[in-house]
Design an enzyme around this catalytic site. Structure first.
Site, PDB file in Angstrom:
ATOM      1  N   GLU A 165      44.206  36.159  36.612  1.00  0.00           N
ATOM      2  CA  GLU A 165      44.844  36.528  35.363  1.00  0.00           C
ATOM      3  C   GLU A 165      46.001  37.474  35.713  1.00  0.00           C
ATOM      4  OE1 GLU A 165      42.294  38.337  32.431  1.00  0.00           O
ATOM      5  OE2 GLU A 165      43.966  38.499  31.015  1.00  0.00           O
ATOM      6  N   ARG A 200      30.549  38.162  44.807  1.00  0.00           N
ATOM      7  CA  ARG A 200      31.827  38.841  44.946  1.00  0.00           C
ATOM      8  C   ARG A 200      31.820  39.759  46.167  1.00  0.00           C
ATOM      9  NH1 ARG A 200      34.600  41.313  40.776  1.00  0.00           N
ATOM     10  NH2 ARG A 200      34.306  39.610  39.359  1.00  0.00           N
ATOM     11  N   LYS A 229      40.518  45.733  37.999  1.00  0.00           N
ATOM     12  CA  LYS A 229      41.941  45.929  37.735  1.00  0.00           C
ATOM     13  C   LYS A 229      42.168  46.991  36.666  1.00  0.00           C
ATOM     14  CE  LYS A 229      42.586  41.388  37.612  1.00  0.00           C
ATOM     15  NZ  LYS A 229      43.174  40.057  37.397  1.00  0.00           N
TER      16      LYS A 229
HETATM   17  P1  ATP Z   1      38.804  42.348  38.012  1.00  0.00           P
HETATM   18  O1  ATP Z   1      37.480  42.497  37.341  1.00  0.00           O
HETATM   19  O2  ATP Z   1      38.912  43.081  39.306  1.00  0.00           O
HETATM   20  O3  ATP Z   1      39.924  42.652  37.103  1.00  0.00           O
HETATM   21  P2  ATP Z   1      38.822  39.564  37.586  1.00  0.00           P
HETATM   22  O4  ATP Z   1      37.691  38.763  38.064  1.00  0.00           O
HETATM   23  O5  ATP Z   1      38.934  39.847  36.157  1.00  0.00           O
HETATM   24  O6  ATP Z   1      38.897  40.862  38.464  1.00  0.00           O
HETATM   25  P3  ATP Z   1      40.749  37.478  37.822  1.00  0.00           P
HETATM   26  O7  ATP Z   1      42.228  37.606  37.923  1.00  0.00           O
HETATM   27  O8  ATP Z   1      40.178  36.892  36.612  1.00  0.00           O
HETATM   28  O9  ATP Z   1      40.181  38.947  38.036  1.00  0.00           O
HETATM   29  O10 ATP Z   1      40.155  36.773  39.118  1.00  0.00           O
HETATM   30  C1  ATP Z   1      40.717  35.675  39.778  1.00  0.00           C
HETATM   31  C2  ATP Z   1      39.713  35.084  40.715  1.00  0.00           C
HETATM   32  O11 ATP Z   1      39.324  36.027  41.694  1.00  0.00           O
HETATM   33  C3  ATP Z   1      38.444  34.665  39.987  1.00  0.00           C
HETATM   34  O12 ATP Z   1      38.077  33.393  40.445  1.00  0.00           O
HETATM   35  C4  ATP Z   1      37.450  35.722  40.365  1.00  0.00           C
HETATM   36  O13 ATP Z   1      36.150  35.204  40.359  1.00  0.00           O
HETATM   37  C5  ATP Z   1      37.916  36.116  41.767  1.00  0.00           C
HETATM   38  N1  ATP Z   1      37.521  37.485  42.078  1.00  0.00           N
HETATM   39  C6  ATP Z   1      37.802  38.608  41.384  1.00  0.00           C
HETATM   40  N2  ATP Z   1      37.217  39.688  41.947  1.00  0.00           N
HETATM   41  C7  ATP Z   1      36.547  39.235  43.050  1.00  0.00           C
HETATM   42  C8  ATP Z   1      35.733  39.847  44.058  1.00  0.00           C
HETATM   43  N3  ATP Z   1      35.489  41.155  44.047  1.00  0.00           N
HETATM   44  N4  ATP Z   1      35.209  39.060  45.031  1.00  0.00           N
HETATM   45  C9  ATP Z   1      35.463  37.743  45.050  1.00  0.00           C
HETATM   46  N5  ATP Z   1      36.202  37.100  44.132  1.00  0.00           N
HETATM   47  C10 ATP Z   1      36.745  37.822  43.133  1.00  0.00           C
HETATM   48 MG    MG Z   2      39.340  38.436  34.585  1.00  0.00          MG
END
Ligand code: ATP
Ligand code: MG
Length: 567
Positions: A37, A280, A290
């Protein structure tokens, strides 16, 4: 380094894909996607997902799409989107595939809003979705708890005509946020509460960063994501474990698309996207959400998303970490079904392993004190030093040496402790690559601080070794005072003192900040470093690995050694 057939690389996702390829389910092409995102910069956790998503596509000769999951209008921006691309490229990956707007392999979920809306309309026509005006609290109350069936919304069995009308009115801006939503009609008794008529569209009167005010209804993630995957012809959709309970809903949406004849066909094979989940990456001594990283940027706890203390990819780049070390780290952690925490020391170990092989050696004195060679009379000389003792091809360089040199304060003791073989009155040391030097004494200021060290050199030892072969234990790094250049060093330490900064909840994490996570000092570097450009990495032989951040500013990447050893 890890070879391809090691234990960690034959993980369950790879086996899953292998089987589908063998069963002919991919139509001849494995397609994955990385769906960030654009609401922040990517961090080391995303890097893990990047390695998995792009890595699997590479391994099977398929393609990995970069899809901006921009279905949530608030907080998204082009600045974030551009930097996500830059960081993925820097990690060593390139998206491929058709693309939806002129750029190969690049997709925006928001470009599929028309199709998503049309799919929702068709669900309504088929009696598979309905508009509901329960308040958020009522909706939760009706949905109930897993152990007991929920209650149906009063709108559950209303007819498609009415629902279609309301859904259009929602789109046309007739209602306020939250007044109505669209729900999938699935199963109010399911033990999986995500299955209890989930909301699939909601009203949000917020402008979208690309589409402006075109929409005031936006699809929910659980509805949008499978549609994006299916329409792009993705075969294997990998995400983190928290989505495992959403998988039945993912499949439900794909089934409905199948009924509506919307699944793509490749080489005669209908492509039915599937989701699988992996743990994760969690790192101790930092936070990764984020939202919290943004908070630190906004509250100026750090100096931007790319602050070298941040767990972001751009922060790690400015810290001097290499893409190869980050990939190696993700590899070593492996792909698993079980949540675990990783130690940042493992990441540093990977960085050190690589830099030890590749970084040019240079001399820097971070905490300088002057040494005067009292019996030096001739002109300056040049010492010849290897650029990298582990790599002969890296060659040597000439470093000027004269009557006065800087050494590190820690390399001198007026009254040496036992086993202190560095500089001390009466003791001989080697000035690296130059000569043998015997300290005769030092000058101190009123406070007792040593301000100048004196001694004599042995001319016959030029090159660094005594002509008669006598033993000299200590070797000292030095920078010539006449030609050395003043430089700034930024010495970083971990940002949080607490292993889990969130242990008291996300409201209180800042209280665990390390007050000494950045120390800025100034010292001297050998003249060659005056030309160092931003991004160039060095080993300062005594102090650690550093990366040039700007002319004559060096960020410490990590120390030279650590007691950490990977299991
Ligand atoms: P955050 O909670 O840190 O904001 P998010 O999961 O909301 O992260 P996205 O931009 O939606 O962020 O994530 C993009 C991709 O990265 C998704 O497929 C998500 O599952 C993966 N991802 C995010 N954080 C991790 C992590 N700590 N380990 C592995 N994959 C991750
Ligand atoms: Mg997200």
């Amino acid at each position: 380094m890890m070879n391809e057939e090691s234990d960690t690389s034959r993980h369950f996702l790879r086996q899953w894909i292998e089987k589908d390829v063998a069963d002919g389910k991919t139509g001849g092409k494995v397609v994955t996607r990385f769906p960030p995102e654009p609401n922040g910069y990517i961090h080391i956790g995303h890097a893990k997902a990047v390695c998995v998503d792009f890595g699997m596509a590479e391994l099977f000769g398929g393609e990995c799409h970069l899809r901006l999951d921009d279905t949530n209008p608030a907080k998204e921006s082009d600045e974030y989107a551009e930097n996500i691309k830059k960081d993925i490229n820097w990690l060593g990956f390139q998206w491929s595939g058709e693309g939806d707007a002129g750029e190969k392999g690049f997709y925006n979920a928001s470009n599929m809003f028309d199709q998503m809306y049309a799919i929702a309309e068709e669900l309504i026509r088929r009696g598979q979705a309905y508009c509901c005006n329960l308040t958020q609290d009522e909706w939760k109350e009706y949905r109930g708890v897993p152990e007991k069936p929920g209650r149906p919304s009063p709108s559950r069995d209303t007819d498609p005509e009415r629902n279609l009308r309301i859904f259009h009115e929602m789109r046309d801006g007739k209602y306020a946020d939250g007044e109505w939503c669209l729900r999938a009609k699935i199963d109010m008794a399911s033990p999986n509460i995500h299955f209890r008529d989930p909301v699939i569209y909601r009203i949000r009167h917020v402008a979208h960063y690309h589409l402006g005010d075109k929409w005031c209804v936006y699809p929910m993630y659980d509805f949008a994501h499978p549609i994006e995957d299916a329409l792009e012809g993705v075969t294997h959709s990998m995400c983190t474990l928290e989505f495992e309970v959403h998988r039945p809903l993912y499949d439900w949406v794909v089934d409905r698309m199948d009924e509506q004849g919307l699944l793509p066909v490749r080489n005669g094979v209908k492509i039915r996207t599937q989701q699988r989940e992996f743990a994760r990456l969690n790192l101790t001594y930092t936070v990764m959400s984020k939202r919290l990283l943004l908070q630190m940027v906004q509250e100026k706890v750090v100096d931007g998303w790319d602050d070298p203390r941040m767990p972001t990819v751009c922060g790690m780049r400015r810290r001097g970490y290499t893409p190869g070390a980050i990939r190696e780290f993700c590899d070593r952690i492996g792909v698993s079904k079980v949540e675990s925490e990783s130690d940042p020391a493992l990441l540093e170990w990977c960085v050190r392993e690589e830099l030890n092989q590749t970084a040019m050696r240079r001399i820097a004195v971070v905490d300088p004190v002057k040494v005067v060679v009292d019996n030096w009379s001739g002109p300056a000389r040049e010492a010849e030093l290897p650029n990298n003792p582990l790599d002969e091809k890296a060659g040597t360089r000439k470093v000027p040496f004269g009557r006065e040199v800087w050494i590190d304060r820690a390399d001198f003791m007026e009254v040496p402790e036992k086993k202190f073989f560095r500089m001390a009155p009466g003791q001989e040391v080697r000035l690296r690559g130059a000569c043998i030097f015997k300290c005769t004494g030092c000058v101190k200021d009123e406070s007792g601080k040593v301000v100048e060290i004196h001694g004599t050199w042995d001319e016959a030892s030029w090159g660094g070794n005594p002509a008669d072969g006598r033993k000299v234990k200590g070797t000292i790094h030095w920078v010539d005072c006449a030609t050395g250049v003043k430089a700034e060093f930024r010495l970083y330490d971990r940002l949080f003192l607490e292993r889990d900064p969130l242990k008291e909840g996300s409201e209180n994490f800042l209280k665990f900040l390390n007050p000494d996570s950045l120390r800025v000092v100034s010292g001297y570097v050998e003249p060659a470093l005056a030309e160092a450009r931003a991004g160039e990495r060095f080993q300062f032989e005594r102090t650690g690995y550093f990366v040039c951040d700007a002319p004559l500013v060096f960020n410490r990447t990590c120390s030279l050694k650590d007691s950490y050893r990977p299991a």
